[in-house]
Design a protein around this motif. Structure first.
Motif, PDB file in Angstrom:
ATOM      1  N   ILE A  24      20.757  -0.091  27.976  1.00  0.00           N
ATOM      2  CA  ILE A  24      21.039  -0.614  26.775  1.00  0.00           C
ATOM      3  C   ILE A  24      20.262   0.150  25.753  1.00  0.00           C
ATOM      4  O   ILE A  24      20.698   0.382  24.404  1.00  0.00           O
ATOM      5  N   GLU A  25      19.042   0.225  25.757  1.00  0.00           N
ATOM      6  CA  GLU A  25      18.154   0.915  24.911  1.00  0.00           C
ATOM      7  C   GLU A  25      18.441   2.637  24.764  1.00  0.00           C
ATOM      8  O   GLU A  25      18.587   2.930  23.436  1.00  0.00           O
ATOM      9  N   LEU A  26      19.186   3.132  25.852  1.00  0.00           N
ATOM     10  CA  LEU A  26      19.586   4.319  25.730  1.00  0.00           C
ATOM     11  C   LEU A  26      20.855   4.430  24.700  1.00  0.00           C
ATOM     12  O   LEU A  26      21.036   5.239  23.785  1.00  0.00           O
ATOM     13  N   LYS A  27      21.675   3.272  24.953  1.00  0.00           N
ATOM     14  CA  LYS A  27      22.980   3.247  23.984  1.00  0.00           C
ATOM     15  C   LYS A  27      22.567   2.826  22.505  1.00  0.00           C
ATOM     16  O   LYS A  27      23.122   3.670  21.703  1.00  0.00           O
ATOM     17  N   ASN A  28      21.661   2.087  22.420  1.00  0.00           N
ATOM     18  CA  ASN A  28      21.242   1.914  20.957  1.00  0.00           C
ATOM     19  C   ASN A  28      20.792   2.934  20.407  1.00  0.00           C
ATOM     20  O   ASN A  28      21.007   3.333  19.239  1.00  0.00           O
ATOM     21  N   SER A  29      19.759   3.691  21.239  1.00  0.00           N
ATOM     22  CA  SER A  29      19.299   4.967  20.848  1.00  0.00           C
ATOM     23  C   SER A  29      20.349   6.293  20.361  1.00  0.00           C
ATOM     24  O   SER A  29      20.588   6.629  19.296  1.00  0.00           O
TER      25      SER A  29
END
Length: 351
Positions: free
Chosen positions: A156-161
């Motif tokens: 999720i953090e990677l997708k947000n980034s």
């Protein structure tokens, strides 16, 4: 929570202890009602209080044995492949049974309390063995759940980034020619006597042009990335004058290698902004790139003030944290931050 060898939460301990207390009580009640709700008249040691004590003692030893086996399998050997950790249960199961049964029997005999004997002892093997299998099945399932939750959170953090990067790229592409035209207009309005200012505006325009290219392409050559970094550092040197010196060491044979764009600039900017800038005397930034085992090894070091808390460096801005995530996602690599002797900071990574 900081990572460590134990790394276990208090609620998890309470949950396991509660299970043991409940099972101990249920075991007692099962045997009590199996006897028709009566104590053994021939043996006054079958008093309710004594019975609770002995069963509690037995489950205490089982809990200690569980803690030992859990520590070995889930902490000492946690980096092992799962199949090898599961094989350890062939040693853990007999240890668990013998440890709890032997200590329980010896303590009971020493204190004069009753325990199963003869053929009935098989129940003190079967029940603990069954409980061992159930509880460690739960432990492994819980571990899988935690790992899966962390993986999902990381994704999720990677997708947000990635989403933020995409939005930034979209914004950067909005009317780029207008931006360049503005630079050209300003540059044309600067008197010829101010040639240095004209050069700075032209270099700034080149920086924006490369940033736009970086938003559209996944890879650039090392030569292009270094040219961009050089232009950025030249602008910084105009501000710092003789307080900032730059040294770049890279073999010409590596300049054609492909790397992600904007991978060096955030690290160099961090050295300038947080390392060199606070020092009155200024300092030096060294960029070294070499090849080792078919990998490009990058090292950016400065002679600035340094950072005591190396983990906190990733909270200084989005540049470093995004660079860290890009390296992890694309190359399963990471930024290694160490002290640069005699002063300053050193950042290393591999592609």
């Amino acid at each position: 929570m900081k990572k460590g060898l134990i790394n276990i939460r208090i609620p998890e301990v309470i949950a396991v202890v509660s299970v043991y207390l409940v099972l101990s009580f249920c075991y007692h009640m099962t045997l009590y009602f199996n006897r028709g709700g009566q104590n053994d008249p021939a043996d006054t040691l079958w008093d309710i209080g004594d019975w609770y004590f002995t069963k509690g003692l037995q489950y205490t030893f089982m809990f200690v044995a569980t803690a030992i086996v859990w520590f070995v399998i889930f902490r000492i050997c946690r980096s092992w492949p799962l199949k090898y950790r599961l094989l350890l249960h062939f040693l853990g199961l007999p240890f668990f049974i013998l440890f709890a049964k032997t200590l329980f029997y010896r303590i009971c005999e020493y204190l004069g309390y009753w325990h199963l004997d003869g053929n009935a002892e098989i129940w003190d093997v079967y029940i603990p063995g069954l409980f061992y299998l159930i509880q460690f099945a739960v432990f492994h399932a819980y571990e899988h759940y935690i790992i899966n939750q962390r993986r999902l959170q990381y994704e999720i953090e990677l997708k947000n980034s990635a989403l933020k990067s995409e939005l930034s790229a979209i914004k950067a592409q909005l009317n780029p020619h207008f931006l360049y035209n503005v630079f050209n207009t300003i540059n044309a309005s600067v008197p010829k006597e101010m040639e240095e200012t004209r050069e700075m505006i032209a270099e700034l325009s080149d920086l924006f042009r490369y940033q736009l290219k970086a938003s559209r392409e996944d890879f650039v050559t090392l030569a292009e990335e270094l040219e961009f970094v050089n232009k950025y550092l030249k602008l910084e040197q105009k501000r710092f004058e003789d307080r900032l010196s730059i040294h770049i060491n890279v073999d010409d044979s590596l300049l054609s290698r492909k790397i992600p764009p904007m991978i060096l600039q955030p690290l160099v900017e961090n050295s300038v902004k947080h390392g060199i800038s606070p020092l009155v005397k200024g300092g030096r930034i060294d960029i070294s790139i070499h090849e080792k085992e078919n990998k490009l090894c990058f090292e950016i070091s400065d002679t600035g003030i340094g950072v005591e808390d190396k983990e906190a460096i990733f909270t200084l801005g989005v540049g470093l944290s995004n660079t860290q995530k890009r390296l992890q996602k694309m190359y399963q690599s990471t930024l290694k931050v160490t002290d640069n002797l005699p002063s300053g900071l050193k950042v290393q990574f591999e592609l």
